[in-house]
Design a protein around this motif. Sequence first.
Motif, PDB file in Angstrom:
ATOM      1  N   GLN A  27      -4.469   0.393   8.976  1.00 31.43           N
ATOM      2  CA  GLN A  27      -4.904  -0.838   8.460  1.00 31.43           C
ATOM      3  C   GLN A  27      -5.892  -1.257   9.834  1.00 31.43           C
ATOM      4  N   ILE A  81     -14.679   0.452   1.963  1.00 26.00           N
ATOM      5  CA  ILE A  81     -13.421   1.345   1.399  1.00 26.00           C
ATOM      6  C   ILE A  81     -13.741   2.725   1.491  1.00 26.00           C
ATOM      7  N   VAL A 137       0.727  -1.227  -0.002  1.00 26.91           N
ATOM      8  CA  VAL A 137       0.208   0.046  -0.136  1.00 26.91           C
ATOM      9  C   VAL A 137       0.781   1.293   0.103  1.00 26.91           C
ATOM     10  N   GLU A 159     -10.994   5.064   3.671  1.00 29.54           N
ATOM     11  CA  GLU A 159     -10.381   6.026   3.019  1.00 29.54           C
ATOM     12  C   GLU A 159     -10.440   7.699   3.455  1.00 29.54           C
ATOM     13  N   THR A 218      -5.414   2.300  -1.734  1.00 29.26           N
ATOM     14  CA  THR A 218      -6.049   1.154  -0.849  1.00 29.26           C
ATOM     15  C   THR A 218      -6.009  -0.032  -1.275  1.00 29.26           C
ATOM     16  N   VAL A 232      -5.157   1.625   4.108  1.00 28.93           N
ATOM     17  CA  VAL A 232      -5.125   2.715   3.065  1.00 28.93           C
ATOM     18  C   VAL A 232      -3.967   3.405   3.538  1.00 28.93           C
TER      19      VAL A 232
END
Length: 429
Positions: free
Chosen positions: A146, A161, A97, A165, A103, A133
């Motif tokens: 995370q 997600i 990442v 984010e 992400t 992320v």
Amino acid sequence: MTTAMAASLSTVEHQLKVYKGLVEVSALINAITNSQELLPAILDVARRVMEVEAASLFLVNATGELELACASGGGGVGNGAAPKIVVPRGRGIAGWVLDHGRTLLVPDAYADPRFFPDVDKKTGYRSRSILCVPLVRNGSEIGVLQVLNPIGREAFEEADIEGFEAYGTLAATAIDKLRTIERQRQQERVAQEFSFAREIQASFLPQSLPRPAQVNFAAAYRPAMNVGGDFYDVIELGPDEVYFVIGDVSGKGMPAALLMAQALSILRLILQPGVSPVTAMARWNAMLSGRTIRGMFITALLGRLVLPTRTVEFCSAGHCHPFLVNELGQPTQIKTPGSPPLGLLPELPAHSHHLTLKPHEWFVLYTDGLVESFNADDVPLDPEGVLRLLSSQFASAGDVVDALNRGELEHRQQADPHDDLTLLVFGFQ
């Protein structure tokens, strides 16, 4: 209610919790200014709003790798006692990442070849599903955030997600703000320390100059940095003798200031009525020899003014040649045989020089910040430039100091000072 409707409602409720969490972490940004409080709070909110077993925060270290800064949950993993874990860039989910800057949702950690199982081995925790992320602020990499193992579900979903984010963006903002605050605090601490250092250094320099009958002294001191290594002193020892010194410690800043304070303290112990400058200089060097650090040394010019005869006796240890301005305003540089700087050799082969001052003649001492004053084109003022500044009849020692200060500033213009600058001028009126 159908199964699809129930699932949709559950998703909406979950997203609502996530956005409530965004409001909460936004409040944290404004309320917490301590990393020991902020980082665990970010993870605790993440665990609660994402409904997960564990959360972890990795920050980019000085080598560009990820280092575990804080962990929460996971059967005791982290909670202020996480083992030291470093993840190389590009390794594992977190490393991937960071390297790709986007992400990553991992439904099954051990089925993903990018997963780095060493972390689980060190912590004893088993990762099942991971949502990770990147934390980026103003184009600068901060780390990754995370969450692991959603509660009541086998794996994270695509619907998780967007909210996470947004949470990561707020977390990056919080960490960046905290770092800015800590830098400001550090700068304030440094500024305060330098302020104390300036006060201490100033206490070693004369608070006022002697005013024996018919003798006029003037001085000026300007460090290139907050504190410097230049020094001067004028000491009356009886009604007929005045000792004077000007010097320059190699280097700048705090080390030079400390050595300057030490050197002046030693000299004041050495000076006694009737002692010659050569003898005092030799004793001074002997006491300084072996005390300097990291190759530092001191240049100095030490002298004695005998008032009844207007005699000036002085010697130099690697210091700048003084100037003499006669009563007609004609300056000359007195080039005398010198000796090595103080503190380099155990014995100092000093040489004495004598002259007699006529009324309205001015003896001008200075440090190399005067002749090595550089303008924006890197051109120094040099001794010839100083001679031009001194080509005038002066009514007082203060007028000489003012002319040199003004001329140095006009030469340097907008350029920063290259070195500390100290002036010491005296003469008979």
